[in-house]
Design an enzyme around this catalytic site. Structure first.
Site, short mmCIF file in Angstrom:
data_model
loop_
_atom_site.label_atom_id
_atom_site.label_comp_id
_atom_site.label_asym_id
_atom_site.label_seq_id
_atom_site.Cartn_x
_atom_site.Cartn_y
_atom_site.Cartn_z
N ILE A 193 -11.63 -4.97 -10.78
CA ILE A 193 -11.04 -3.83 -10.06
C ILE A 193 -11.30 -4.02 -8.57
O ILE A 193 -12.43 -4.30 -8.17
CB ILE A 193 -11.68 -2.50 -10.52
CG1 ILE A 193 -11.51 -2.28 -12.04
CG2 ILE A 193 -11.12 -1.32 -9.73
CD1 ILE A 193 -10.15 -1.84 -12.48
N HIS A 194 -10.26 -3.84 -7.75
CA HIS A 194 -10.47 -4.05 -6.32
C HIS A 194 -9.61 -3.19 -5.40
O HIS A 194 -9.78 -3.20 -4.19
CB HIS A 194 -10.19 -5.52 -5.97
CG HIS A 194 -8.73 -5.85 -5.99
ND1 HIS A 194 -8.05 -6.15 -7.15
CD2 HIS A 194 -7.81 -5.92 -5.00
CE1 HIS A 194 -6.78 -6.40 -6.86
NE2 HIS A 194 -6.61 -6.26 -5.57
N ARG A 195 -8.64 -2.43 -5.93
CA ARG A 195 -7.74 -1.67 -5.07
C ARG A 195 -8.50 -0.60 -4.29
O ARG A 195 -9.45 -0.01 -4.78
CB ARG A 195 -6.65 -1.00 -5.91
CG ARG A 195 -5.75 -1.99 -6.64
CD ARG A 195 -4.48 -2.24 -5.89
NE ARG A 195 -3.67 -3.24 -6.57
CZ ARG A 195 -2.57 -3.76 -6.04
NH1 ARG A 195 -2.17 -3.39 -4.85
NH2 ARG A 195 -1.88 -4.66 -6.71
#
Length: 364
Positions: free
Chosen positions: A204-206
């Protein structure tokens, strides 16, 4: 015909690699690679050049750190100098990152034609920086290469001339097709002491998920819930790691049992981990596509997706309420064998780059 191919962030390398190879097969096309430096460390940049058999960039812009506005301005100035030297016929940009829009704008302002690969994708969420980048880049482009029918429909609805739009397939899948066997030969699972389908892969990186303390705590709750069902591999993105440290949450992550935190993986290693996962949980656009092709269940932790074909035809499911409990329930369903059946979308056949090369060869 001289084409300058822009790379900056990890997904760009995966998309430009098959394009550069396709262009180099034709003496009439001179293909060069410009690296903005948006992902500049070894794991997020150099390793992808090595694994994807890309030559060293012809230019490295070394864009500055800082806000998106500062980065955009820096790229505009530096890339303008390259355009003055090279005088290309086309600037080709891929995806939806800061480098995509900045280089497209610099080219358009200089009177050089712009081609956008992955054009027409829309999430409907204008709060996403990537959505703004997509819309503005498409408006600047003279050739728009589309991965799925929804992209064609979006562009026509926005008034883009139909003659500019080309439904060619997905160059990210070109790389997956080309390197899937090589990825499996690395034996990443054996190195990590894993067995197929015995783990859940999470990345997850947004910004909406990791740039606030509240978002990170929701992510940690998601990981905690899912790890109670099966071993979790958490492939941690540098942005996510930085923010976990910023908000003092690293110790909370380390305290969750049945979780193995992995540093950012190379392209080939990550393909191998994806292909053998019981389920993938992500907020990445490209991973939605790759899991669809690999026929691996994917749960996308986002309110909307710009890649609807992965939901309509593929193995992807959207967790639009951003609720860790919803993710946990969906994982239970998948582990119990109630898996969504998916199909590979049209033209995702490993030949998109060749179609794009042919279109350039037939362009005046």
């Amino acid at each position: 015909m001289k084409i300058l191919n822009i790379v900056g962030a990890r997904p760009n390398f995966v998309k430009v690699a098959p394009l550069h190879r396709a262009f180099r097969r034709y003496p009439l096309i001179q293909s060069k690679i410009i690296h903005t430096g948006q992902h500049y460390d070894t794991v997020m940049s150099d390793i992808f050049f090595d694994q994807l058999d890309l030559p060293r960039p012809d230019y490295y812009l070394g864009m500055c750190a800082g806000t998106t506005t500062r980065q955009t301005a820096d790229i505009l100035c530096k890339f303008e100098n390259v355009l003055t030297i090279e005088q290309p016929d086309w600037v080709l940009v891929v995806g939806d990152v800061t480098s995509t829009l900045a280089c497209a704008l610099a080219a358009a302002q200089t009177g050089i034609r712009v081609a956008h690969v992955e054009a027409g994708l829309r999430s409907g969420d204008n709060q996403m920086p990537e959505e703004r980048n997509r819309i503005l880049t498409d408006a600047l482009s003279d050739r728009l290469f589309v991965t799925e029918q929804a992209g064609v429909d979006n562009l026509k609805r926005e008034g883009i001339d139909a003659d500019k739009i080309h439904f060619v397939g997905n160059v990210m899948i070109d790389s997956l097709v080309a390197y899937r066997t090589k990825a499996s030969e690395l034996n990443t699972l054996g190195t990590l002491g894993l067995l197929p389908e015995q783990y859940i892969l999470i990345t997850i990186h947004r910004s909406a998920n990791v740039d606030s303390e509240a978002g990170l705590k929701k992510l940690l709750q998601l990981i905690d819930n899912v790890a109670s069902l099966k071993l979790v591999l958490f492939a941690i993105h540098p942005r996510t790691l930085t923010n976990l440290r910023k908000f003092g949450l690293i110790s909370q992550l380390e305290a969750i049992p049945n979780v193995r935190v992995l540093e950012p993986q190379g392209y080939l290693e990550f393909i191998n981990l994806m292909e053998n996962a019981a389920v993938v949980i992500t907020d990445s656009g490209g991973i939605q596509e790759e899991t669809t092709y690999l026929q691996v269940p994917c749960l996308t932790f986002r309110q909307s997706t710009e890649r609807p074909v992965t939901v309509e035809l593929g193995t992807n499911q959207l967790i639009s309420d951003l609720n860790p409990e919803t993710v946990t329930q969906q994982v239970r369903e998948i582990l119990a064998g109630r898996v969504k059946i998916g199909w590979i979308p049209p033209l995702w056949d490993g030949k998109a780059a060749e179609r794009i090369a042919q279109i350039f060869l037939n362009t005046e």
